[in-house]
Design an enzyme around this catalytic site. Structure first.
Site, PDB file in Angstrom:
ATOM      1  N   HIS A   1       0.987  -1.474  -0.035  1.00 52.58           N
ATOM      2  CA  HIS A   1       0.411   0.209   0.399  1.00 52.58           C
ATOM      3  C   HIS A   1       0.903   0.978  -0.493  1.00 52.58           C
ATOM      4  O   HIS A   1       0.325   2.210  -0.719  1.00 52.58           O
ATOM      5  CB  HIS A   1      -1.197   0.120   1.033  1.00 52.58           C
ATOM      6  CG  HIS A   1      -1.718  -1.220   0.824  1.00 52.58           C
ATOM      7  ND1 HIS A   1      -3.385  -1.228   1.326  1.00 52.58           N
ATOM      8  CD2 HIS A   1      -1.472  -2.730   0.968  1.00 52.58           C
ATOM      9  CE1 HIS A   1      -3.962  -1.932   1.400  1.00 52.58           C
ATOM     10  NE2 HIS A   1      -2.936  -2.880   1.336  1.00 52.58           N
TER      11      HIS A   1
ATOM     12  N   ASP B   1      -5.737   5.228   1.185  1.00 55.54           N
ATOM     13  CA  ASP B   1      -6.079   4.375   1.071  1.00 55.54           C
ATOM     14  C   ASP B   1      -7.638   3.808   1.945  1.00 55.54           C
ATOM     15  O   ASP B   1      -7.896   4.344   2.289  1.00 55.54           O
ATOM     16  CB  ASP B   1      -4.858   3.266   1.768  1.00 55.54           C
ATOM     17  CG  ASP B   1      -4.910   2.104   1.799  1.00 55.54           C
ATOM     18  OD1 ASP B   1      -6.411   1.443   1.754  1.00 55.54           O
ATOM     19  OD2 ASP B   1      -4.389   1.742   1.333  1.00 55.54           O
TER      20      ASP B   1
END
Length: 474
Positions: free
Chosen positions: A30, A134
């Site tokens: 990520h 995110d």
């Protein structure tokens, strides 16, 4: 928040029309996607602020290969985080979901208050604050909604294929009616119950988002991007497909020192090497390592095998005495295979390995970063999913795009994969007949993906559209 990057230290942004604040989930797959997006936004003249714990900001900078995030004028904000557990992975666990990272994920809740402080400080010195978070850090959207001149956008670091199926099936709908040509795929074993609760809690805060971004592009996932955009939760929100968020061919040839693997690849024939790596979140048992070693050796194909333990939550945490280090099954293995095989541990420049002319295949866990990097470089895959979105990604690669083969069925995920299956997958990808067709299709896809990210390409245009959108009233 450390003194160097405290909210008071915003004088450099005093004249910024738009300040972009990026908040990743603290895990390598990520961190690197959002760091690369930060790079692209910075290159378009925006002031970009990358927020996270000190350890994860350091990790993101350390593993940025071929470019320097600091020289790119990305400003890092080390948000204070209480100590959190960082246990080693358990390679003997039959379920390969990285439960050892769960304390890290849950500790990210502590970022909320200092993140809110950062937004309020930047709001005083910028006409608009834009949060890109995110999708599993959605508290950022709620905090942005409390700042009058701020708005938030969710970033999904997984394939549109996986996003659509997750949303569609979570509504109780039957995806097999839409895609009768695809095999049925159970999601059992993809996540733990604890992580499912984590997802539900975080996704419950996304209503405040003004739009969504995906790390994909229309040449490979156009149909699934459109299907995802029509899902009820996303139907009234803008969506941009801005991938691939990794280096593409022109970027790979940097001026940095060449890694030992790349030097070894320089001496191999074109398309002759199978690259083997299973990412940063899964560790293999000693028995499984032994089977892979035997399978690679018996395949009689050239290979590079990056054999390493999964990341801990804090990769800089001191290793415990006696902690395991993944290694080949016997001391003589590296010597026996050295004429056509290289086994390495540690961090490797994956995009450059995949972009090297000698690399002809990739045995992978099918994390979305690895899939996009392999597709970008036109390299076919031997798909071996471990957890999370990886089984869906493997299906996309093998069944939809036709640029890979499966190493084992997902239904047998708790079994050790035998040397015979490893050998067969390597031979199929690297072989003359089936392998040649896969390489041809992979190369065609690679051209399209790189074109999408280049000037005039669809993903490049979508990123320009996103920048224009967030700058519209600045």
């Amino acid at each position: 928040m450390n003194e160097e990057t405290s909210p008071k230290d915003t004088t450099a942004a005093a004249t910024d029309a738009v300040a972009v604040v990026v908040l990743p989930l603290p895990a390598q797959g990520h961190l690197n996607q959002l760091l690369h997006l930060s790079r692209l936004l910075s290159l378009r003249g925006l002031a970009v602020h990358f927020a996270g714990s000190a350890a994860h900001n350091r990790q993101a900078r350390l593993r940025a290969h071929g470019w320097d995030p600091v020289r790119q004028a990305i400003r890092f904000h080390d948000l204070p985080t209480p100590p959190f557990a960082s246990p080693p992975p358990d390679p003997t666990n039959h379920n390969k979901f990285p439960v050892h990272l769960q304390p890290t994920f849950e500790a990210s809740d502590a970022l909320r208050a200092p993140f809110a402080d950062l937004l309020r400080a930047l709001a005083l010195t910028s006409r608009r604050v834009v949060v890109v978070h995110d999708s599993l850090m959605s508290f950022a959207a709620r905090e942005a909604s409390l700042v009058p001149n701020a708005e938030a956008y969710a970033f999904h670091p997984v394939s549109a294929f996986a996003c659509f199926f997750f949303q569609y099936e979570s509504r109780g709908a039957d995806a097999s009616a839409l895609f009768p040509e695809l095999p049925t795929l159970s999601t059992d074993g993809c996540f733990t119950d604890r992580f499912k609760d984590f997802i539900r809690n975080r996704h419950g805060l996304t209503a405040s988002d003004a739009g969504r971004l995906l790390n994909t592009c229309r040449p490979i996932e156009g149909r699934f991007i459109d299907l995802f955009a029509r899902e009820p939760f996303a139907r009234d929100k803008k969506l941009w497909a801005v991938g691939p968020l990794n280096q593409i061919e022109a970027d790979v040839k940097g001026g940095h020192a060449r890694h030992e693997i790349l030097k070894w690849l320089d001496n191999q024939p074109p398309d002759s090497v199978m690259y083997v790596s299973f990412g940063t979140t899964s560790s293999l048992s000693d028995e499984q390592i032994s089977e892979i070693a035997v399978g690679l050796e018996r395949s009689e194909q050239r290979f590079v095998w990056v054999l390493r333990e999964a990341d801990r939550g804090d990769i800089f945490a001191e290793r415990e005495d006696g902690s395991r280090r993944a290694r080949p099954p016997d001391e003589d293995y590296k010597r026996r295979v050295r004429a056509r095989g290289l086994v390495m541990d540690g961090w490797a420049p994956q995009v450059e390995i995949l972009g090297h002319g000698s690399t002809g295949g990739f045995m992978s866990h099918c994390g979305w970063n690895s899939c996009m990097e392999s597709l970008s470089m036109g390299v076919p895959m031997a798909a071996w999913p471990m957890h999370s979105d990886q089984p869906r990604n493997a299906m996309l690669v093998t069944e939809v795009l036709g640029v890979g083969v499966g190493v084992r069925e997902w239904g047998r995920r708790e079994e050790v994969v035998g040397a015979e299956a490893v050998e067969e997958a390597v031979r199929r990808v690297m072989g003359e007949e089936e392998g040649r067709g896969m390489r041809r299709r992979a190369e065609e896809i690679g051209v399209m993906v790189r074109g999408a990210a280049s000037e005039g390409g669809c993903a490049n245009a979508e990123l320009d559209s996103f920048v224009a959108h967030i700058s519209r009233w600045a």
